[in-house]
Scaffold this motif. Structure first.
Motif, short mmCIF file in Angstrom:
data_model
loop_
_atom_site.label_atom_id
_atom_site.label_comp_id
_atom_site.label_asym_id
_atom_site.label_seq_id
_atom_site.Cartn_x
_atom_site.Cartn_y
_atom_site.Cartn_z
N ASP A 1 -0.48 8.79 29.82
CA ASP A 1 -0.33 10.04 29.08
C ASP A 1 0.89 10.84 29.50
O ASP A 1 1.22 11.85 28.88
CB ASP A 1 -1.59 10.91 29.24
CG ASP A 1 -2.73 10.41 28.36
OD1 ASP A 1 -2.48 9.55 27.49
OD2 ASP A 1 -3.87 10.86 28.55
N ALA A 2 1.57 10.41 30.56
CA ALA A 2 2.79 11.09 31.00
C ALA A 2 4.05 10.43 30.46
O ALA A 2 5.16 10.93 30.68
CB ALA A 2 2.85 11.14 32.52
N LEU A 3 3.90 9.31 29.75
CA LEU A 3 5.05 8.56 29.23
C LEU A 3 5.07 8.67 27.71
O LEU A 3 4.09 8.32 27.04
CB LEU A 3 4.95 7.10 29.66
CG LEU A 3 6.01 6.14 29.12
CD1 LEU A 3 7.41 6.60 29.51
CD2 LEU A 3 5.76 4.73 29.62
N HIS A 4 6.19 9.12 27.16
CA HIS A 4 6.33 9.32 25.72
C HIS A 4 7.58 8.59 25.26
O HIS A 4 8.67 8.77 25.83
CB HIS A 4 6.45 10.81 25.39
CG HIS A 4 5.41 11.64 26.10
ND1 HIS A 4 4.12 11.77 25.64
CD2 HIS A 4 5.48 12.34 27.27
CE1 HIS A 4 3.44 12.54 26.47
NE2 HIS A 4 4.23 12.89 27.46
N ALA A 5 7.43 7.74 24.25
CA ALA A 5 8.53 6.90 23.81
C ALA A 5 8.71 6.97 22.31
O ALA A 5 7.74 7.08 21.56
CB ALA A 5 8.30 5.45 24.23
N GLU A 6 9.96 6.92 21.88
CA GLU A 6 10.26 6.78 20.45
C GLU A 6 11.16 5.56 20.29
O GLU A 6 12.21 5.46 20.92
CB GLU A 6 10.93 8.02 19.89
CG GLU A 6 11.20 7.91 18.39
CD GLU A 6 11.34 9.27 17.73
OE1 GLU A 6 10.32 9.81 17.27
OE2 GLU A 6 12.46 9.77 17.67
N TYR A 7 10.71 4.65 19.42
CA TYR A 7 11.39 3.37 19.24
C TYR A 7 12.23 3.37 17.96
O TYR A 7 11.87 3.98 16.96
CB TYR A 7 10.38 2.23 19.14
CG TYR A 7 9.62 1.96 20.42
CD1 TYR A 7 10.00 0.92 21.27
CD2 TYR A 7 8.52 2.74 20.78
CE1 TYR A 7 9.31 0.67 22.44
CE2 TYR A 7 7.82 2.49 21.96
CZ TYR A 7 8.22 1.45 22.78
OH TYR A 7 7.53 1.20 23.94
N PHE A 8 13.34 2.64 17.99
CA PHE A 8 14.12 2.40 16.77
C PHE A 8 13.41 1.39 15.88
O PHE A 8 13.46 1.46 14.66
CB PHE A 8 15.51 1.85 17.12
CG PHE A 8 16.37 2.80 17.88
CD1 PHE A 8 16.17 4.17 17.84
CD2 PHE A 8 17.40 2.32 18.67
CE1 PHE A 8 16.98 5.04 18.55
CE2 PHE A 8 18.22 3.18 19.39
CZ PHE A 8 18.01 4.53 19.33
N ALA A 9 12.79 0.42 16.51
CA ALA A 9 12.06 -0.64 15.81
C ALA A 9 10.93 -1.09 16.70
O ALA A 9 10.94 -0.86 17.92
CB ALA A 9 12.98 -1.82 15.48
N ALA A 10 9.92 -1.72 16.11
CA ALA A 10 8.80 -2.20 16.89
C ALA A 10 9.28 -3.26 17.88
O ALA A 10 10.12 -4.10 17.56
CB ALA A 10 7.74 -2.80 15.98
#
Length: 320
Positions: free
Chosen positions: A216-225
């Protein structure tokens, strides 16, 4: 439920790096645009019929902004979206976009924020850093790029409020311009949240270095799966729509959102990879096999991304 489409004017295009252009959008009549919080993205409908998601690269502030700013990297293997933006969009053009959506927000309850950006992945994190600086929060923005020449939005990074919080890792520079990821992430500090965005190799490296961090402390946004993503297919199951009192079968080679579209129930979609959150609905998350990259562990208890989720058993209950 139809997506809200806005028409904006391309007010300014600027060269940020050899591969990245920035685009500033304004309302055609000079009005304010819908407000957003740092971390948000918009869908841009480009010439040629492509639609791509781009993060907003500046703090939206507390009031409705007069402009949106995005950065677009020209991809060598572009399927048409980035090529269209670089080659066919000009200043003064009118462009359809979506209203901002945010599946990558700053966690206001965190005591400290560590932002890691690889290349063009800096765009949402730049907005976050500006927002955190404005509120006087404790944060560090670590940027990984090939060289100074490949560092986008350099002027914004030099702003007095931001510059003291910025650390650079430049592949082509001397040893003083390096960041050891494993050392940086070796000890997850209490109440510190980690945010990461960048290309696949960078994301994998951060995920490995931060494998021991609380989820819950790690947040990620991906360009692609990621390459190891499960996709949207699997064993057949049934959707139970609690509000309507009906069931909808989902075939093995079909996604839940496609099954709903097939019976006339409109669920808006965008990326169809579990990245953007457009197709998220309320439901009994414990019965879902979650394959998305936009929901947190706590959100998965009561939300489901229908473009890629499947049922753990034979039935998945949705609040529809």
């Amino acid at each position: 439920m139809l997506e809200r489409i806005l028409t904006v004017r391309v007010a300014r295009i600027a060269r940020q790096t050899p591969e990245i252009l920035s685009f500033e959008f304004t309302h055609p009549l000079g009005r304010a645009l819908p407000a957003y919080q740092a971390g948000a993205h918009i869908d841009v409908h480009t010439p040629g019929g492509f639609m791509r998601q781009y993060s907003l690269a500046q703090d939206g502030g507390d009031a409705a902004p007069l402009s949106y700013l995005i950065g677009v990297k020209r991809e060598g293997a572009s399927r048409g979206g980035s090529a269209a933006m670089h080659e066919r969009v000009r200043e003064g053009d009118l462009v359809p976009i979506s209203a901002p959506r945010n599946t990558f927000p700053v966690q206001a309850a965190a005591r400290r924020h560590l932002l890691l950006a690889g290349g063009i992945g800096m765009t949402p994190l730049l907005a976050m850093a500006q927002s955190l600086a404005r509120s006087g929060a404790d944060f560090t923005l670590c940027l990984f790029a090939r060289s100074e020449e490949h560092l986008a939005f350099a002027e914004a990074l030099r702003a007095p409020a931001l510059a003291p919080h910025v650390r650079l890792h430049l592949d082509r520079e001397g040893a003083g311009q390096k960041i050891d990821l494993r050392a940086l992430l070796a000890e997850p500090a209490a109440d510190t949240h980690l945010y990461v965005c960048g290309p696949a190799g960078f994301m994998d490296a951060v995920r490995q270095a931060a494998a021991h961090w609380p989820e819950d402390a790690l947040h990620a946004e991906y360009f692609a799966a990621p390459a190891d993503a499960g996709g949207a297919t699997g064993k057949p199951f049934v959707l139970k729509l609690a509000q309507r009192g009906i069931t909808v079968p989902v075939a093995a080679d079909q996604s839940a959102v496609d099954a709903l579209h097939g019976v006339g129930i409109d669920i808006p979609v965008s990326c169809q990879q579990g990245l953007c959150g457009t197709c998220v609905v309320a439901g009994e998350g414990a019965g879902a096999e979650h394959r998305d990259f936009c929901l947190t562990r706590s959100e998965r208890s009561h939300k489901i991304a229908l473009c890629c989720a499947r049922a753990v058993g034979e039935e998945l209950v949705l609040d529809l």
